[in-house]
Structures are given as structure tokens and as C-alpha cells.
Design an enzyme around this catalytic site. Structure first.
Site, PDB file in Angstrom:
ATOM      1  N   LYS A  15       0.826  -1.215   0.000  1.00 46.35           N
ATOM      2  CA  LYS A  15       0.000   0.000   0.000  1.00 46.35           C
ATOM      3  C   LYS A  15       0.856   1.260   0.000  1.00 46.35           C
ATOM      4  CE  LYS A  15      -2.229  -0.982   3.822  1.00 46.35           C
ATOM      5  NZ  LYS A  15      -1.646  -2.300   4.125  1.00 46.35           N
ATOM      6  N   HIS A  17       4.086   1.511  -0.756  1.00 45.48           N
ATOM      7  CA  HIS A  17       4.912   1.529  -1.969  1.00 45.48           C
ATOM      8  C   HIS A  17       4.122   2.139  -3.134  1.00 45.48           C
ATOM      9  CE1 HIS A  17       7.976   0.053  -4.785  1.00 45.48           C
ATOM     10  NE2 HIS A  17       6.977  -0.327  -5.555  1.00 45.48           N
ATOM     11  N   LYS A  37      -1.461   8.977   6.699  1.00 46.69           N
ATOM     12  CA  LYS A  37      -1.564   7.670   7.375  1.00 46.69           C
ATOM     13  C   LYS A  37      -2.087   7.956   8.774  1.00 46.69           C
ATOM     14  CE  LYS A  37      -0.265   3.188   8.002  1.00 46.69           C
ATOM     15  NZ  LYS A  37      -0.469   2.011   7.145  1.00 46.69           N
ATOM     16  N   ASP A  51       5.182   4.711   7.643  1.00 43.99           N
ATOM     17  CA  ASP A  51       4.410   5.008   6.434  1.00 43.99           C
ATOM     18  C   ASP A  51       4.060   6.493   6.361  1.00 43.99           C
ATOM     19  OD1 ASP A  51       4.563   2.339   6.042  1.00 43.99           O
ATOM     20  OD2 ASP A  51       2.412   1.944   6.199  1.00 43.99           O
ATOM     21  N   GLY A 110      -3.171  -1.929   7.686  1.00 47.74           N
ATOM     22  CA  GLY A 110      -3.466  -3.355   7.560  1.00 47.74           C
ATOM     23  C   GLY A 110      -4.426  -3.628   6.409  1.00 47.74           C
TER      24      GLY A 110
HETATM   25  N1  LIG Z   1       6.449  -3.544  -5.998  1.00 46.63           N
HETATM   26  C1  LIG Z   1       7.370  -3.442  -5.032  1.00 46.63           C
HETATM   27  N2  LIG Z   1       8.661  -3.276  -5.345  1.00 46.63           N
HETATM   28  C2  LIG Z   1       9.609  -3.159  -4.399  1.00 46.63           C
HETATM   29  N3  LIG Z   1       9.347  -3.204  -3.082  1.00 46.63           N
HETATM   30  C3  LIG Z   1       8.068  -3.371  -2.702  1.00 46.63           C
HETATM   31  C4  LIG Z   1       7.016  -3.488  -3.649  1.00 46.63           C
HETATM   32  N4  LIG Z   1       5.858  -3.643  -2.971  1.00 46.63           N
HETATM   33  C5  LIG Z   1       6.171  -3.627  -1.680  1.00 46.63           C
HETATM   34  N5  LIG Z   1       7.500  -3.466  -1.499  1.00 46.63           N
HETATM   35  C6  LIG Z   1       8.239  -3.445  -0.235  1.00 46.63           C
HETATM   36  O1  LIG Z   1       7.645  -4.422   0.613  1.00 46.63           O
HETATM   37  C7  LIG Z   1       7.488  -3.939   1.920  1.00 46.63           C
HETATM   38  C8  LIG Z   1       6.006  -3.884   2.288  1.00 46.63           C
HETATM   39  O2  LIG Z   1       5.371  -2.969   1.418  1.00 46.63           O
HETATM   40  P1  LIG Z   1       4.523  -1.746   1.993  1.00 46.63           P
HETATM   41  O3  LIG Z   1       5.185  -1.143   3.178  1.00 46.63           O
HETATM   42  O4  LIG Z   1       4.239  -0.842   0.853  1.00 46.63           O
HETATM   43  O5  LIG Z   1       3.221  -2.555   2.442  1.00 46.63           O
HETATM   44  P2  LIG Z   1       1.931  -1.974   3.176  1.00 46.63           P
HETATM   45  O6  LIG Z   1       0.768  -2.687   2.595  1.00 46.63           O
HETATM   46  O7  LIG Z   1       1.937  -0.506   3.103  1.00 46.63           O
HETATM   47  O8  LIG Z   1       2.165  -2.477   4.678  1.00 46.63           O
HETATM   48  P3  LIG Z   1       1.419  -1.945   6.023  1.00 46.63           P
HETATM   49  O9  LIG Z   1       0.215  -2.807   6.160  1.00 46.63           O
HETATM   50  O10 LIG Z   1       2.435  -2.179   7.084  1.00 46.63           O
HETATM   51  O11 LIG Z   1       1.097  -0.504   5.834  1.00 46.63           O
HETATM   52  C9  LIG Z   1       8.157  -2.561   1.941  1.00 46.63           C
HETATM   53  O12 LIG Z   1       9.492  -2.704   2.341  1.00 46.63           O
HETATM   54  C10 LIG Z   1       8.077  -2.117   0.485  1.00 46.63           C
HETATM   55  O13 LIG Z   1       9.100  -1.206   0.139  1.00 46.63           O
HETATM   56 MG   LIG Z   2       1.919   0.843   4.608  1.00 49.34          MG
END
Ligand SMILES: Nc1ncnc2c1ncn2[C@@H]1O[C@H](COP(=O)(O)OP(=O)(O)OP(=O)(O)O)[C@@H](O)[C@H]1O
Ligand SMILES: [Mg+2]
Length: 244
Positions: A15, A17, A37, A51, A110
Site C-alpha cells: 500500500k 509503496h 496515514k 508510512d 493493515g
Molecule cells: N512492488 C514493489 N517493489 C519493491 N518493493 C516493494 C514493492 N511492494 C512492496 N515493497 C516493499 O515491501 C514492503 C512492504 O510494502 P509496503 O510497506 O508498501 O506494504 P503496506 O501494505 O503498506 O504495509 P502496512 O500494512 O504495514 O502498511 C516494503 O518494504 C516495500 O518497500
Molecule cells: Mg503501509
């Protein structure tokens, strides 16, 4: 303010990213955007980059201190309980409303049905925020056809008119379904718009291309400017062409 609420099929699915890439793309398109956030659990102390910080850094506007920064890395409802707090949706809505921008991104904590209180989930927060668009982020791996269907089903049960745009984020280790899921989501009518993000940094050219596609899929691109029209008095009169 066009508000986009970013929800996920789970935690750690990409999310932030995708949100950061989207904010950066909007910046390139000249659209003032801010990423928020409101609820973050597992938040560290000074110097910790969560985030909220990552989204703020990609934003064109100052972001005010988030209402719920919770230290325990647990579901928000538990993380709040452990510090004697209770998450109030109205507090989040009021805080979000103080961030005026052409586009406002709100990342939830989440998954779509993760609890914010014993009785409220991110889906309740989404409804309270009255978003103009919903962005559903899911990992491009086995299981996503189910996860996107389940999330869309839950979403539409409570927000019948929601038409989420799906962003698939490539996992660290691809499986046999990666790169096929987008086509299947469309073919099985589990999503009407899908944009795939490669496994790459947000400033990578392939991510930028995906983010531009997401800007278009969400209908956030500014309208093309009207062609400049000179005032009638200064318009060139029809006359001899330069050929003569
Ligand atoms: N397409 C991608 N390319 C490179 N890295 C990625 C990609 N998608 C996710 N990541 C990496 O994976 C990890 C988890 O992604 P992210 O933090 O964006 O998830 P989230 O859904 O926001 O998690 P949360 O629920 O904790 O908010 C991070 O370190 C992010 O940089
Ligand atoms: Mg996140």
C-alpha cells in the site's frame, strides 16, 4: 479535494509503496497531492521512518501529526487498547479534512477488515471518509484472485457504488501466477481496472510507468490544457501563404 482511500487485502502488501509512487506521479503531472496515514501501529520513536513519513515525504504539503501513532506492532484496536486509547473515526475524518490538496491519499492500516476498535474496521473508516476513489492494493501472487474477490465483495456490501481500482504489487519472489493475475482478475470480472507494479524502487522507470497508468485508471490526470487561442484582434488574417 479528490480523496483516494488506499486499502489492502492484507498488511505488507504494498500500500505504501504504491501510494508513494502515485504521489510522485501526481507531482510529475503537476497535481498537488498529499498522502496521509492516520493510524499507524508499531510506530517507533524519533528518527523512525514509518508510512506516515514516507507518504509525507512524497507529498507537496505539510502533514500534521497523525492522530494515532501507536507503539505496539499489533492490530490497531489492540495497539490502541495497550496505551489506553480508543480510535475514533470522527477524529480521523476531522484530521484528514485539515489537509487540503487537489488529491488526498489516505492509507489505512493493515487490511480492509482489520479492526480499528472492537466494533469498527477500516471498511467503516472508508465509509466515514466518503472517498471519491478507492484503491485496493494486493500482492501479485497465488491467492490474490480470492483475496481481491473477498475484499471487493465486502466493500460493495457496504458501499454499493464503489468501483475499486486494483493495484497489484509484485512480490519479492514471483510464483507461477505472478504476471497472470491481472488478466484473470479482469477476465473473471473481479476487478474492472488493474494496474501492475513491478518489483522495483518507486523512482524506477518501470514503477513510474505503472504509477502513470494508475493516475489515469483513477481518473486523476489533469485535463489537457485548452490550446492557446489568440485574441481575435491579433489573429492572422487569411493572406498569402509563405510559399509565394
Ligand atoms: N512492488 C514493489 N517493489 C519493491 N518493493 C516493494 C514493492 N511492494 C512492496 N515493497 C516493499 O515491501 C514492503 C512492504 O510494502 P509496503 O510497506 O508498501 O506494504 P503496506 O501494505 O503498506 O504495509 P502496512 O500494512 O504495514 O502498511 C516494503 O518494504 C516495500 O518497500
Ligand atoms: Mg503501509
Amino acid at each position: 479535494v479528490i480523496r483516494v482511500v488506499v486499502v489492502g487485502t492484507g498488511t505488507d502488501v504494498g500500500k505504501t509503496h504504491v501510494g508513494v509512487a502515485l504521489l510522485e506521479a501526481l507531482g510529475r503531472h503537476g497535481v498537488d497531492a498529499v498522502g496521509l496515514k492516520p493510524v499507524e501501529s508499531g510506530a517507533g520513536g524519533a528518527g523512525w521512518v514509518g508510512d506516515g513519513e514516507r507518504l509525507a515525504e512524497a507529498s507537496l504539503f505539510h502533514v500534521k501529526q497523525a492522530p494515532y501513532r501507536l507503539p505496539h506492532p499489533l492490530s490497531p484496536h489492540l495497539a490502541a487498547e495497550l496505551v489506553g486509547a480508543r480510535i475514533r473515526l470522527a477524529t480521523i475524518v476531522t484530521w484528514a479534512a485539515r489537509h487540503i490538496a487537489a488529491v488526498q491519499l489516505v492509507e489505512t492500516a493493515g487490511g480492509l477488515l482489520s479492526p480499528l476498535t472492537p466494533r469498527r474496521t477500516n471498511l467503516d473508516l472508508l465509509r466515514a471518509l466518503l472517498p471519491a476513489r478507492v484503491l485496493l492494493v494486493a500482492p501479485d501472487r497465488l491467492g490474490v484472485l480470492h483475496d481481491v474477490a473477498a475484499a471487493s465483495f465486502a466493500l460493495r456490501a457496504r458501499v454499493p457504488r464503489a468501483r475499486p481500482v486494483v493495484a497489484l504489487s509484485a512480490p519479492q519472489t514471483p510464483d507461477s501466477s505472478t504476471d497472470r493475475n491481472a488478466r484473470e482478475l479482469l477476465r473473471l470480472r473481479r476487478a474492472h481496472r488493474v494496474v501492475c507494479f513491478p518489483r522495483a524502487a518507486t523512482d524506477d522507470v518501470a514503477t513510474r510507468t505503472a504509477a502513470d497508468a494508475l493516475v489515469a485508471a483513477l481518473g486523476l490526470a489533469p485535463r489537457p490544457r485548452l490550446a492557446f487561442t489568440a485574441p481575435a484582434s491579433s489573429r492572422r488574417r487569411p493572406g498569402p501563404t509563405h510559399a509565394g
